[in-house]
Design a protein around this motif. Structure first.
Motif, PDB file in Angstrom:
ATOM      1  N   ARG A  79       0.830  -1.204   0.000  1.00 21.05           N
ATOM      2  CA  ARG A  79       0.000   0.000   0.000  1.00 21.05           C
ATOM      3  C   ARG A  79       0.862   1.252   0.000  1.00 21.05           C
ATOM      4  NH1 ARG A  79      -4.742   0.406   4.311  1.00 21.05           N
ATOM      5  NH2 ARG A  79      -3.082   0.922   5.780  1.00 21.05           N
ATOM      6  N   CYS A  80       0.364   2.289  -0.665  1.00 18.10           N
ATOM      7  CA  CYS A  80       1.080   3.560  -0.755  1.00 18.10           C
ATOM      8  C   CYS A  80       1.077   4.288   0.590  1.00 18.10           C
ATOM      9  CB  CYS A  80       0.449   4.457  -1.820  1.00 18.10           C
ATOM     10  SG  CYS A  80       0.552   3.808  -3.490  1.00 18.10           S
ATOM     11  N   PHE A  81       2.023   5.186   0.747  1.00 13.10           N
ATOM     12  CA  PHE A  81       2.199   5.958   1.974  1.00 13.10           C
ATOM     13  C   PHE A  81       0.908   6.681   2.350  1.00 13.10           C
ATOM     14  CE2 PHE A  81       3.519  10.114   3.843  1.00 13.10           C
ATOM     15  CZ  PHE A  81       4.001   9.626   5.047  1.00 13.10           C
ATOM     16  N   GLN A  82       0.464   6.446   3.586  1.00 19.30           N
ATOM     17  CA  GLN A  82      -0.749   7.063   4.132  1.00 19.30           C
ATOM     18  C   GLN A  82      -1.992   6.769   3.289  1.00 19.30           C
ATOM     19  OE1 GLN A  82       0.359  11.215   4.475  1.00 19.30           O
ATOM     20  NE2 GLN A  82       1.201  10.912   6.531  1.00 19.30           N
ATOM     21  N   GLY A  83      -1.916   5.751   2.457  1.00 19.94           N
ATOM     22  CA  GLY A  83      -3.050   5.426   1.606  1.00 19.94           C
ATOM     23  C   GLY A  83      -3.297   6.439   0.507  1.00 19.94           C
ATOM     24  N   ARG A  84      -2.309   7.281   0.211  1.00 13.03           N
ATOM     25  CA  ARG A  84      -2.490   8.300  -0.832  1.00 13.03           C
ATOM     26  C   ARG A  84      -2.627   7.631  -2.200  1.00 13.03           C
ATOM     27  NH1 ARG A  84      -1.212  13.567   1.129  1.00 13.03           N
ATOM     28  NH2 ARG A  84      -0.337  13.456   3.241  1.00 13.03           N
ATOM     29  N   LEU A  85      -3.247   8.340  -3.125  1.00 14.43           N
ATOM     30  CA  LEU A  85      -3.609   7.763  -4.418  1.00 14.43           C
ATOM     31  C   LEU A  85      -2.464   7.888  -5.420  1.00 14.43           C
ATOM     32  CD1 LEU A  85      -7.241   9.219  -4.647  1.00 14.43           C
ATOM     33  CD2 LEU A  85      -6.428   7.203  -3.404  1.00 14.43           C
ATOM     34  N   LEU A  86      -1.274   7.473  -5.012  1.00 15.52           N
ATOM     35  CA  LEU A  86      -0.071   7.694  -5.815  1.00 15.52           C
ATOM     36  C   LEU A  86      -0.011   6.808  -7.054  1.00 15.52           C
ATOM     37  CD1 LEU A  86       2.529   8.015  -2.907  1.00 15.52           C
ATOM     38  CD2 LEU A  86       1.302   9.839  -4.110  1.00 15.52           C
ATOM     39  N   LEU A  87      -0.858   5.790  -7.112  1.00 11.79           N
ATOM     40  CA  LEU A  87      -0.937   4.928  -8.291  1.00 11.79           C
ATOM     41  C   LEU A  87      -2.231   5.183  -9.070  1.00 11.79           C
ATOM     42  CD1 LEU A  87       0.333   1.572  -6.733  1.00 11.79           C
ATOM     43  CD2 LEU A  87       1.583   3.035  -8.329  1.00 11.79           C
ATOM     44  N   ARG A  88      -2.818   6.355  -8.862  1.00  7.09           N
ATOM     45  CA  ARG A  88      -4.079   6.679  -9.536  1.00  7.09           C
ATOM     46  C   ARG A  88      -3.979   6.398 -11.034  1.00  7.09           C
ATOM     47  NH1 ARG A  88      -4.707  12.412 -11.385  1.00  7.09           N
ATOM     48  NH2 ARG A  88      -3.236  11.378 -12.763  1.00  7.09           N
ATOM     49  N   PRO A  89      -4.940   5.675 -11.591  1.00  8.10           N
ATOM     50  CA  PRO A  89      -4.840   5.248 -12.991  1.00  8.10           C
ATOM     51  C   PRO A  89      -4.777   6.411 -13.980  1.00  8.10           C
ATOM     52  CG  PRO A  89      -6.550   4.014 -11.846  1.00  8.10           C
ATOM     53  CD  PRO A  89      -6.137   5.116 -10.933  1.00  8.10           C
ATOM     54  N   ALA A 108     -14.481   9.569 -12.632  1.00  6.70           N
ATOM     55  CA  ALA A 108     -14.204  10.211 -11.345  1.00  6.70           C
ATOM     56  C   ALA A 108     -12.940   9.640 -10.708  1.00  6.70           C
ATOM     57  CB  ALA A 108     -15.396  10.034 -10.408  1.00  6.70           C
ATOM     58  N   VAL A 109     -12.694   8.350 -10.895  1.00 11.48           N
ATOM     59  CA  VAL A 109     -11.465   7.741 -10.373  1.00 11.48           C
ATOM     60  C   VAL A 109     -10.246   8.404 -11.005  1.00 11.48           C
ATOM     61  CG1 VAL A 109     -10.078   5.629 -10.345  1.00 11.48           C
ATOM     62  CG2 VAL A 109     -12.519   5.523  -9.810  1.00 11.48           C
ATOM     63  N   ARG A 110     -10.278   8.575 -12.319  1.00 13.91           N
ATOM     64  CA  ARG A 110      -9.147   9.192 -13.021  1.00 13.91           C
ATOM     65  C   ARG A 110      -8.983  10.665 -12.670  1.00 13.91           C
ATOM     66  NH1 ARG A 110     -10.953   5.797 -17.477  1.00 13.91           N
ATOM     67  NH2 ARG A 110     -12.338   7.496 -18.117  1.00 13.91           N
ATOM     68  N   ALA A 111     -10.071  11.312 -12.244  1.00 14.11           N
ATOM     69  CA  ALA A 111     -10.020  12.745 -11.938  1.00 14.11           C
ATOM     70  C   ALA A 111      -9.462  13.031 -10.545  1.00 14.11           C
ATOM     71  CB  ALA A 111     -11.416  13.352 -12.065  1.00 14.11           C
ATOM     72  N   GLN A 112      -9.321  12.025  -9.700  1.00 15.88           N
ATOM     73  CA  GLN A 112      -8.811  12.248  -8.349  1.00 15.88           C
ATOM     74  C   GLN A 112      -7.348  12.688  -8.387  1.00 15.88           C
ATOM     75  OE1 GLN A 112      -9.840   8.259  -6.959  1.00 15.88           O
ATOM     76  NE2 GLN A 112     -11.263   9.148  -5.491  1.00 15.88           N
ATOM     77  N   HIS A 113      -6.981  13.556  -7.438  1.00 13.47           N
ATOM     78  CA  HIS A 113      -5.587  13.995  -7.375  1.00 13.47           C
ATOM     79  C   HIS A 113      -4.754  12.915  -6.693  1.00 13.47           C
ATOM     80  CE1 HIS A 113      -1.982  16.338  -6.569  1.00 13.47           C
ATOM     81  NE2 HIS A 113      -2.447  17.243  -7.423  1.00 13.47           N
ATOM     82  N   PRO A 114      -3.599  12.566  -7.254  1.00 12.05           N
ATOM     83  CA  PRO A 114      -2.813  11.465  -6.686  1.00 12.05           C
ATOM     84  C   PRO A 114      -2.273  11.720  -5.284  1.00 12.05           C
ATOM     85  CG  PRO A 114      -1.634  12.539  -8.485  1.00 12.05           C
ATOM     86  CD  PRO A 114      -3.030  13.065  -8.515  1.00 12.05           C
ATOM     87  N   HIS A 115      -2.206  12.986  -4.857  1.00  8.54           N
ATOM     88  CA  HIS A 115      -1.706  13.271  -3.513  1.00  8.54           C
ATOM     89  C   HIS A 115      -2.804  13.180  -2.454  1.00  8.54           C
ATOM     90  CE1 HIS A 115       1.900  15.797  -5.197  1.00  8.54           C
ATOM     91  NE2 HIS A 115       1.824  14.587  -5.705  1.00  8.54           N
ATOM     92  N   THR A 116      -4.022  12.919  -2.877  1.00  9.64           N
ATOM     93  CA  THR A 116      -5.147  12.862  -1.942  1.00  9.64           C
ATOM     94  C   THR A 116      -4.934  11.775  -0.897  1.00  9.64           C
ATOM     95  OG1 THR A 116      -6.660  13.623  -3.665  1.00  9.64           O
ATOM     96  CG2 THR A 116      -7.632  12.532  -1.746  1.00  9.64           C
ATOM     97  N   ARG A 117      -5.209  12.146   0.353  1.00  4.51           N
ATOM     98  CA  ARG A 117      -5.133  11.174   1.451  1.00  4.51           C
ATOM     99  C   ARG A 117      -6.550  10.830   1.897  1.00  4.51           C
ATOM    100  NH1 ARG A 117      -2.037  12.039   7.291  1.00  4.51           N
ATOM    101  NH2 ARG A 117      -2.499   9.957   8.144  1.00  4.51           N
ATOM    102  N   PRO A 118      -6.968   9.583   1.751  1.00  2.00           N
ATOM    103  CA  PRO A 118      -8.340   9.212   2.135  1.00  2.00           C
ATOM    104  C   PRO A 118      -8.610   9.490   3.614  1.00  2.00           C
ATOM    105  CG  PRO A 118      -7.291   7.470   0.856  1.00  2.00           C
ATOM    106  CD  PRO A 118      -6.218   8.455   1.195  1.00  2.00           C
ATOM    107  N   GLU A 119      -9.838   9.860   3.904  1.00  2.00           N
ATOM    108  CA  GLU A 119     -10.212  10.120   5.295  1.00  2.00           C
ATOM    109  C   GLU A 119     -10.241   8.835   6.114  1.00  2.00           C
ATOM    110  OE1 GLU A 119     -13.847  12.226   5.526  1.00  2.00           O
ATOM    111  OE2 GLU A 119     -13.165  13.943   4.331  1.00  2.00           O
ATOM    112  N   HIS A 120     -10.649   7.759   5.477  1.00  2.00           N
ATOM    113  CA  HIS A 120     -10.754   6.486   6.192  1.00  2.00           C
ATOM    114  C   HIS A 120     -10.025   5.406   5.397  1.00  2.00           C
ATOM    115  CE1 HIS A 120     -13.748   8.318   8.802  1.00  2.00           C
ATOM    116  NE2 HIS A 120     -14.394   8.728   7.728  1.00  2.00           N
TER     117      HIS A 120
END
Length: 310
Positions: A19-29, A233-245
């Motif tokens: 898993r990526c650091f802090q669950g951030r979306l660093l592998l966002r498609p 919407a998945v592709r539009a997410q910013h890769p640095h985003t940290r999920p709340e949960h």
């Protein structure tokens, strides 16, 4: 070795998660991320020289799963190569310079055919079970599904930064985008091998079995009747985003279809840990003849009257 200790087998199947650091979306498609990730994965399998075989994979926005066969401790080198190159190259694409991975990867033994099919189903369910897409085929990230339903071989581009360094005088390669220039790209082939329990089946039969797993996953998702985020919407997410949960659950020791098999694995692991600790204690006091369990890694020490951990 880190904790928990990893017990590798002479040869066996593993379900791997990282898993990526802090669950951030660093592998966002994205098209670029998928190509780079595919190239790194193909290169890692190639570098293993047949000691690691790939049976299934999926890359989510903040983690990935692999279903692999590996010989001895070859999985350790394979994962080191894979994660190091993903952090450097995918990190460049998403402008991330900090730590890329949250913790050590998990590698859980898969002990029988039924458990292997269950892990494959879990991989194919990604995106659907989380409510991100309606159908498995709609997941925009890198997944093995196209190779399970079509040609098992797929070609990706491996961007050789060693080659870029050798051509560092070129103005075209000096810029940042030169790290992913076609001049340094090398085609690499990624093969997804069928599960051993399906090898006797014909290609069409295997594809029907995969479709049955996918249909079961999608049917369960429809029964929950929850809103779906959608691929766009998945592709539009910013890769640095940290999920709340984030989902936190204990790592299973392994996967098997019977409780007896898991109990036997647990006893083997306890014996492995006891043998490793005994050998490590002797090693730390300077007894470098202490025998460690097969496919384990002794601590790094400096010889002396009393050995010291580096």
């Amino acid at each position: 070795m880190g904790w928990p200790l990893r017990m590798f087998q002479e040869e066996g199947f593993y379900f791997v998660t990282s898993r990526c650091f802090q669950g951030r979306l660093l592998l966002r498609p994205s098209a670029e991320v998928n190509e780079v990730v595919g190239g790194v994965l193909a290169r890692a399998v190639q570098q293993s020289a047949g000691n690691v075989r790939l049976h299934a994979f999926t890359f989510a926005s903040n983690h990935f799963h692999l279903l692999v066969w590996a010989r001895g401790a070859a999985l350790a080198g394979f994962m080191q190569y894979l994660r190091a190159n993903l952090s450097r190259k995918a990190g460049r694409l998403v402008d991330w310079s900090g730590g890329f991975w949250e913790r050590r990867y998990s590698a859980e033994p898969v002990l029988d055919d039924e458990a292997l099919v269950g892990r494959l189903r879990y991989v194919l369910a990604h995106g659907v079970k989380e409510g991100l897409v309606e159908r498995s085929a709609e997941w925009p990230g890198l997944t093995c599904l196209p190779q399970l339903l079509g040609p098992a071989r797929r070609v990706f581009q491996w961007f050789s930064w060693t080659k870029r360094w050798s051509k560092r005088g070129s103005e075209d390669l000096a810029a940042e985008e030169g790290r992913f220039a076609k001049e340094i790209a090398e085609p690499v082939e990624l093969l997804v091998e069928p599960l051993p329990c399906w090898k006797r089946l014909g290609e069409e039969e295997r594809q029907r079995a995969v479709r049955a797993l996918v249909e079961a996953v999608e049917s369960e998702a429809r029964a929950r009747d929850k809103p779906v985020l959608g691929a766009r919407a998945v592709r539009a997410q910013h890769p640095h985003t940290r999920p709340e949960h984030l989902k936190h659950s204990p790592r299973p020791l392994g996967h098997a279809s019977t409780r007896q098999a898991l109990n036997e694995l647990r006893e083997q692991y306890r014996a492995f840990v006891a043998a490793f600790r005994e050998a490590a204690a002797r090693w730390m006091w300077g007894d470098f003849s202490a025998p460690f369990p097969p496919f384990s890694f002794p601590p790094r020490v400096v010889p002396g009257r009393v050995a010291r951990i580096l």
